[in-house]
Design a protein around this motif. Structure first.
Motif, PDB file in Angstrom:
ATOM      1  N   PHE A  30     -57.433  77.482 -10.785  1.00 58.47           N
ATOM      2  CA  PHE A  30     -58.698  78.187 -10.571  1.00 58.47           C
ATOM      3  C   PHE A  30     -59.165  78.051  -9.128  1.00 58.47           C
ATOM      4  O   PHE A  30     -59.642  79.018  -8.523  1.00 58.47           O
ATOM      5  CB  PHE A  30     -59.770  77.646 -11.513  1.00 58.47           C
ATOM      6  CG  PHE A  30     -61.082  78.372 -11.402  1.00 58.47           C
ATOM      7  CD1 PHE A  30     -61.330  79.491 -12.178  1.00 58.47           C
ATOM      8  CD2 PHE A  30     -62.053  77.954 -10.499  1.00 58.47           C
ATOM      9  CE1 PHE A  30     -62.531  80.175 -12.059  1.00 58.47           C
ATOM     10  CE2 PHE A  30     -63.249  78.633 -10.376  1.00 58.47           C
ATOM     11  CZ  PHE A  30     -63.492  79.747 -11.159  1.00 58.47           C
ATOM     12  N   ALA A  31     -59.031  76.857  -8.557  1.00 58.60           N
ATOM     13  CA  ALA A  31     -59.530  76.614  -7.201  1.00 58.60           C
ATOM     14  C   ALA A  31     -58.815  77.462  -6.165  1.00 58.60           C
ATOM     15  O   ALA A  31     -59.431  77.947  -5.209  1.00 58.60           O
ATOM     16  CB  ALA A  31     -59.377  75.132  -6.861  1.00 58.60           C
ATOM     17  N   VAL A  32     -57.515  77.663  -6.336  1.00 58.66           N
ATOM     18  CA  VAL A  32     -56.730  78.367  -5.324  1.00 58.66           C
ATOM     19  C   VAL A  32     -56.611  79.857  -5.616  1.00 58.66           C
ATOM     20  O   VAL A  32     -56.696  80.690  -4.716  1.00 58.66           O
ATOM     21  CB  VAL A  32     -55.332  77.730  -5.207  1.00 58.66           C
ATOM     22  CG1 VAL A  32     -54.450  78.520  -4.234  1.00 58.66           C
ATOM     23  CG2 VAL A  32     -55.454  76.281  -4.739  1.00 58.66           C
ATOM     24  N   MET A 168     -52.986  73.866   0.171  1.00 59.47           N
ATOM     25  CA  MET A 168     -53.676  74.207  -1.080  1.00 59.47           C
ATOM     26  C   MET A 168     -55.150  73.859  -0.990  1.00 59.47           C
ATOM     27  O   MET A 168     -56.020  74.647  -1.393  1.00 59.47           O
ATOM     28  CB  MET A 168     -53.018  73.467  -2.252  1.00 59.47           C
ATOM     29  CG  MET A 168     -51.646  73.990  -2.637  1.00 59.47           C
ATOM     30  SD  MET A 168     -50.784  72.897  -3.795  1.00 59.47           S
ATOM     31  CE  MET A 168     -51.950  72.828  -5.158  1.00 59.47           C
ATOM     32  N   ARG A 169     -55.463  72.686  -0.455  1.00 59.80           N
ATOM     33  CA  ARG A 169     -56.859  72.279  -0.312  1.00 59.80           C
ATOM     34  C   ARG A 169     -57.596  73.208   0.651  1.00 59.80           C
ATOM     35  O   ARG A 169     -58.771  73.554   0.432  1.00 59.80           O
ATOM     36  CB  ARG A 169     -56.937  70.842   0.186  1.00 59.80           C
ATOM     37  CG  ARG A 169     -56.496  69.812  -0.852  1.00 59.80           C
ATOM     38  CD  ARG A 169     -56.276  68.447  -0.230  1.00 59.80           C
ATOM     39  NE  ARG A 169     -57.427  67.988   0.505  1.00 59.80           N
ATOM     40  CZ  ARG A 169     -57.387  67.054   1.459  1.00 59.80           C
ATOM     41  NH1 ARG A 169     -56.217  66.500   1.785  1.00 59.80           N
ATOM     42  NH2 ARG A 169     -58.479  66.679   2.081  1.00 59.80           N
ATOM     43  N   ALA A 170     -56.919  73.627   1.713  1.00 61.65           N
ATOM     44  CA  ALA A 170     -57.547  74.521   2.687  1.00 61.65           C
ATOM     45  C   ALA A 170     -57.890  75.859   2.054  1.00 61.65           C
ATOM     46  O   ALA A 170     -58.981  76.406   2.270  1.00 61.65           O
ATOM     47  CB  ALA A 170     -56.621  74.714   3.884  1.00 61.65           C
ATOM     48  N   VAL A 171     -56.967  76.410   1.258  1.00 64.19           N
ATOM     49  CA  VAL A 171     -57.222  77.685   0.595  1.00 64.19           C
ATOM     50  C   VAL A 171     -58.360  77.542  -0.406  1.00 64.19           C
ATOM     51  O   VAL A 171     -59.216  78.428  -0.527  1.00 64.19           O
ATOM     52  CB  VAL A 171     -55.943  78.197  -0.099  1.00 64.19           C
ATOM     53  CG1 VAL A 171     -56.251  79.427  -0.960  1.00 64.19           C
ATOM     54  CG2 VAL A 171     -54.877  78.540   0.933  1.00 64.19           C
ATOM     55  N   ALA A 172     -58.385  76.424  -1.139  1.00 60.65           N
ATOM     56  CA  ALA A 172     -59.455  76.198  -2.111  1.00 60.65           C
ATOM     57  C   ALA A 172     -60.813  76.085  -1.425  1.00 60.65           C
ATOM     58  O   ALA A 172     -61.821  76.579  -1.930  1.00 60.65           O
ATOM     59  CB  ALA A 172     -59.167  74.938  -2.926  1.00 60.65           C
ATOM     60  N   ASP A 173     -60.856  75.448  -0.246  1.00 61.86           N
ATOM     61  CA  ASP A 173     -62.119  75.254   0.468  1.00 61.86           C
ATOM     62  C   ASP A 173     -62.610  76.538   1.136  1.00 61.86           C
ATOM     63  O   ASP A 173     -63.781  76.896   1.039  1.00 61.86           O
ATOM     64  CB  ASP A 173     -61.965  74.161   1.520  1.00 61.86           C
ATOM     65  CG  ASP A 173     -61.853  72.777   0.909  1.00 61.86           C
ATOM     66  OD1 ASP A 173     -62.307  72.603  -0.238  1.00 61.86           O
ATOM     67  OD2 ASP A 173     -61.303  71.879   1.574  1.00 61.86           O
ATOM     68  N   ASN A 174     -61.709  77.222   1.831  1.00 61.05           N
ATOM     69  CA  ASN A 174     -62.084  78.439   2.559  1.00 61.05           C
ATOM     70  C   ASN A 174     -60.837  79.290   2.745  1.00 61.05           C
ATOM     71  O   ASN A 174     -60.064  79.080   3.680  1.00 61.05           O
ATOM     72  CB  ASN A 174     -62.711  78.094   3.906  1.00 61.05           C
ATOM     73  CG  ASN A 174     -63.347  79.301   4.569  1.00 61.05           C
ATOM     74  OD1 ASN A 174     -62.809  80.401   4.546  1.00 61.05           O
ATOM     75  ND2 ASN A 174     -64.514  79.098   5.177  1.00 61.05           N
ATOM     76  N   ARG A 175     -60.642  80.232   1.851  1.00 65.98           N
ATOM     77  CA  ARG A 175     -59.420  81.034   1.845  1.00 65.98           C
ATOM     78  C   ARG A 175     -59.242  81.819   3.140  1.00 65.98           C
ATOM     79  O   ARG A 175     -58.167  81.829   3.732  1.00 65.98           O
ATOM     80  CB  ARG A 175     -59.441  81.999   0.654  1.00 65.98           C
ATOM     81  CG  ARG A 175     -58.170  82.834   0.504  1.00 65.98           C
ATOM     82  CD  ARG A 175     -58.265  83.771  -0.689  1.00 65.98           C
ATOM     83  NE  ARG A 175     -57.052  84.525  -0.836  1.00 65.98           N
ATOM     84  CZ  ARG A 175     -55.985  84.104  -1.507  1.00 65.98           C
ATOM     85  NH1 ARG A 175     -55.993  82.918  -2.067  1.00 65.98           N
ATOM     86  NH2 ARG A 175     -54.913  84.869  -1.602  1.00 65.98           N
ATOM     87  N   ARG A 181     -55.523  80.415   9.922  1.00 67.47           N
ATOM     88  CA  ARG A 181     -54.771  79.299  10.499  1.00 67.47           C
ATOM     89  C   ARG A 181     -53.287  79.351  10.146  1.00 67.47           C
ATOM     90  O   ARG A 181     -52.548  78.404  10.412  1.00 67.47           O
ATOM     91  CB  ARG A 181     -55.382  77.976  10.040  1.00 67.47           C
ATOM     92  CG  ARG A 181     -56.787  77.746  10.587  1.00 67.47           C
ATOM     93  CD  ARG A 181     -57.369  76.435  10.079  1.00 67.47           C
ATOM     94  NE  ARG A 181     -56.587  75.284  10.573  1.00 67.47           N
ATOM     95  CZ  ARG A 181     -56.791  74.685  11.725  1.00 67.47           C
ATOM     96  NH1 ARG A 181     -57.740  75.137  12.551  1.00 67.47           N
ATOM     97  NH2 ARG A 181     -56.069  73.646  12.093  1.00 67.47           N
ATOM     98  N   GLY A 182     -52.861  80.454   9.564  1.00 68.05           N
ATOM     99  CA  GLY A 182     -51.436  80.657   9.337  1.00 68.05           C
ATOM    100  C   GLY A 182     -50.898  80.200   7.995  1.00 68.05           C
ATOM    101  O   GLY A 182     -49.672  80.126   7.807  1.00 68.05           O
ATOM    102  N   ALA A 285     -69.279  73.836  -7.883  1.00 71.74           N
ATOM    103  CA  ALA A 285     -68.233  74.812  -8.158  1.00 71.74           C
ATOM    104  C   ALA A 285     -66.999  74.605  -7.326  1.00 71.74           C
ATOM    105  O   ALA A 285     -65.892  74.876  -7.763  1.00 71.74           O
ATOM    106  CB  ALA A 285     -68.767  76.221  -7.946  1.00 71.74           C
ATOM    107  N   ARG A 286     -67.132  74.149  -6.077  1.00 67.97           N
ATOM    108  CA  ARG A 286     -65.967  74.073  -5.200  1.00 67.97           C
ATOM    109  C   ARG A 286     -65.797  72.697  -4.581  1.00 67.97           C
ATOM    110  O   ARG A 286     -65.115  72.549  -3.574  1.00 67.97           O
ATOM    111  CB  ARG A 286     -66.054  75.114  -4.083  1.00 67.97           C
ATOM    112  CG  ARG A 286     -66.285  76.529  -4.524  1.00 67.97           C
ATOM    113  CD  ARG A 286     -65.125  77.088  -5.275  1.00 67.97           C
ATOM    114  NE  ARG A 286     -64.035  77.426  -4.373  1.00 67.97           N
ATOM    115  CZ  ARG A 286     -62.946  78.065  -4.755  1.00 67.97           C
ATOM    116  NH1 ARG A 286     -62.787  78.400  -6.014  1.00 67.97           N
ATOM    117  NH2 ARG A 286     -61.998  78.344  -3.898  1.00 67.97           N
ATOM    118  N   ALA A 287     -66.416  71.695  -5.161  1.00 66.53           N
ATOM    119  CA  ALA A 287     -66.260  70.351  -4.613  1.00 66.53           C
ATOM    120  C   ALA A 287     -64.859  69.881  -4.800  1.00 66.53           C
ATOM    121  O   ALA A 287     -64.217  70.144  -5.789  1.00 66.53           O
ATOM    122  CB  ALA A 287     -67.238  69.389  -5.288  1.00 66.53           C
ATOM    123  N   SER A 288     -64.311  69.157  -3.822  1.00 68.31           N
ATOM    124  CA  SER A 288     -62.940  68.649  -3.949  1.00 68.31           C
ATOM    125  C   SER A 288     -62.748  67.499  -2.991  1.00 68.31           C
ATOM    126  O   SER A 288     -63.564  67.272  -2.126  1.00 68.31           O
ATOM    127  CB  SER A 288     -61.910  69.741  -3.689  1.00 68.31           C
ATOM    128  OG  SER A 288     -62.060  70.259  -2.393  1.00 68.31           O
TER     129      SER A 288
END
Length: 288
Positions: A30-32, A168-175, A181-182, A285-288
């Motif tokens: 869900f996050a990604v 994966m964490r980067a996409v979940a935080d701010n796609r 950033r590539g 909703a988006r804490a990680s």
């Protein structure tokens, strides 16, 4: 009464820790990918059967069978994603969720057709429960608890230290920022689905180890998994763990007050209460 309450708390923490494994898989997807993958229950069943086959037919020990369950379910999860879900990506999250639910039903019926409805058991020695005064814990419960903790530790290390995990964490935080950033979204999506499905398979096997394996193992899990994710906050990795443990404890406590058949009602009550009082969940909703 106090002894029964404490026994329920012990059982609930163990059950919740095991439930956290597939809940993490659901939350990661869900996050990604931004849609709820309701095939996660059927994928848990795939893992339960894969682990059972590895243990009984190939003679694999539990850790190796668990790795096989992860690998087999990762492949099944990718197949569901590419065949059923991805073609509907442009239609939005709702259609993707419906497609995943339909794919899960297909998987469940394929397993029923292949293995039948008989209960299957792992090739494990029968061991007596360990007693600590008035309390007792099964050796298999303890082993499953340890394996679940190990799976969560490996996931944490993967997300924190590997390049793919950080992506994966980067996409979940701010796609959008991650793409700038590539980060390769196709690769990240594929890895996320594989990891999420693999965790669901491991969770299904851990449940099967403590009970038995049948085509509805995952079907009985899906409501609790979803409730745990909603309670913790959809998209939150620590929230999924906290939510799963809370659901596990709540279900065990409910058995003390009601007929065991009503334990699944806990999931409905939690979902209703969270969506009414705190839609973002305990961890946002988006804490990680």
């Amino acid at each position: 009464m106090i002894e029964a309450l404490l026994q329920a708390l012990i059982n609930g923490v163990i059950a919740g820790t095991i439930l956290a494994v597939p809940a993490l898989g659901f939350t990661a997807i869900f996050a990604v990918l931004n849609y709820p993958n309701f095939a996660i229950g059927a994928l848990a069943t795939v893992g339960a059967y894969a682990g059972w086959a590895g243990n009984t037919a190939l003679g694999l020990p539990m850790v190796a069978a668990l790795a096989l369950a992860f690998a087999a379910t990762a492949v099944a999860g990718l197949a569901v994603q590419w065949v059923a879900v991805k073609p509907l990506e442009s239609a939005g999250a709702l259609m993707m969720a419906i497609a995943s639910l339909a794919a899960g039903l297909v998987l469940e019926n394929a397993l029923r057709f292949t293995f039948g409805n008989d209960l299957r058991g792992y090739d494990l020695p029968l061991l007596r429960d360990w007693r600590f005064g008035e309390f007792r814990v099964g050796p298999q419960q303890v082993q499953n608890f340890a394996l679940a903790l190990a799976a969560m530790a490996l996931l944490w290390a993967f997300l924190r230290y590997s390049r793919t995990g950080r992506a994966m964490r980067a996409v979940a935080d701010n796609r959008d920022l991650a793409l700038l950033r590539g980060v390769d979204p196709v690769r990240v999506a594929a890895v996320t689905v594989a990891v999420g499905a693999g965790l669901a398979g491991m969770g299904g096997m851990l449940i099967g180890l403590d009970t038995s394996v049948d085509p509805l193992v995952g079907n009985r899990l899906i409501l609790s998994i979803f409730a745990a994710a909603v309670l913790g906050g959809l998209g939150s990795i620590p929230g999924a763990v906290a939510g799963a443990i809370a659901i596990g404890v709540a279900e065990e406590l409910a058995v003390l007050a009601f007929n065991p058949a009503y334990r699944l009602v806990v999931g409905f009550v939690v979902i209703l209460a969270v969506l009414t009082l705190r839609p973002a969940g305990l961890f946002g909703a988006r804490a990680s």
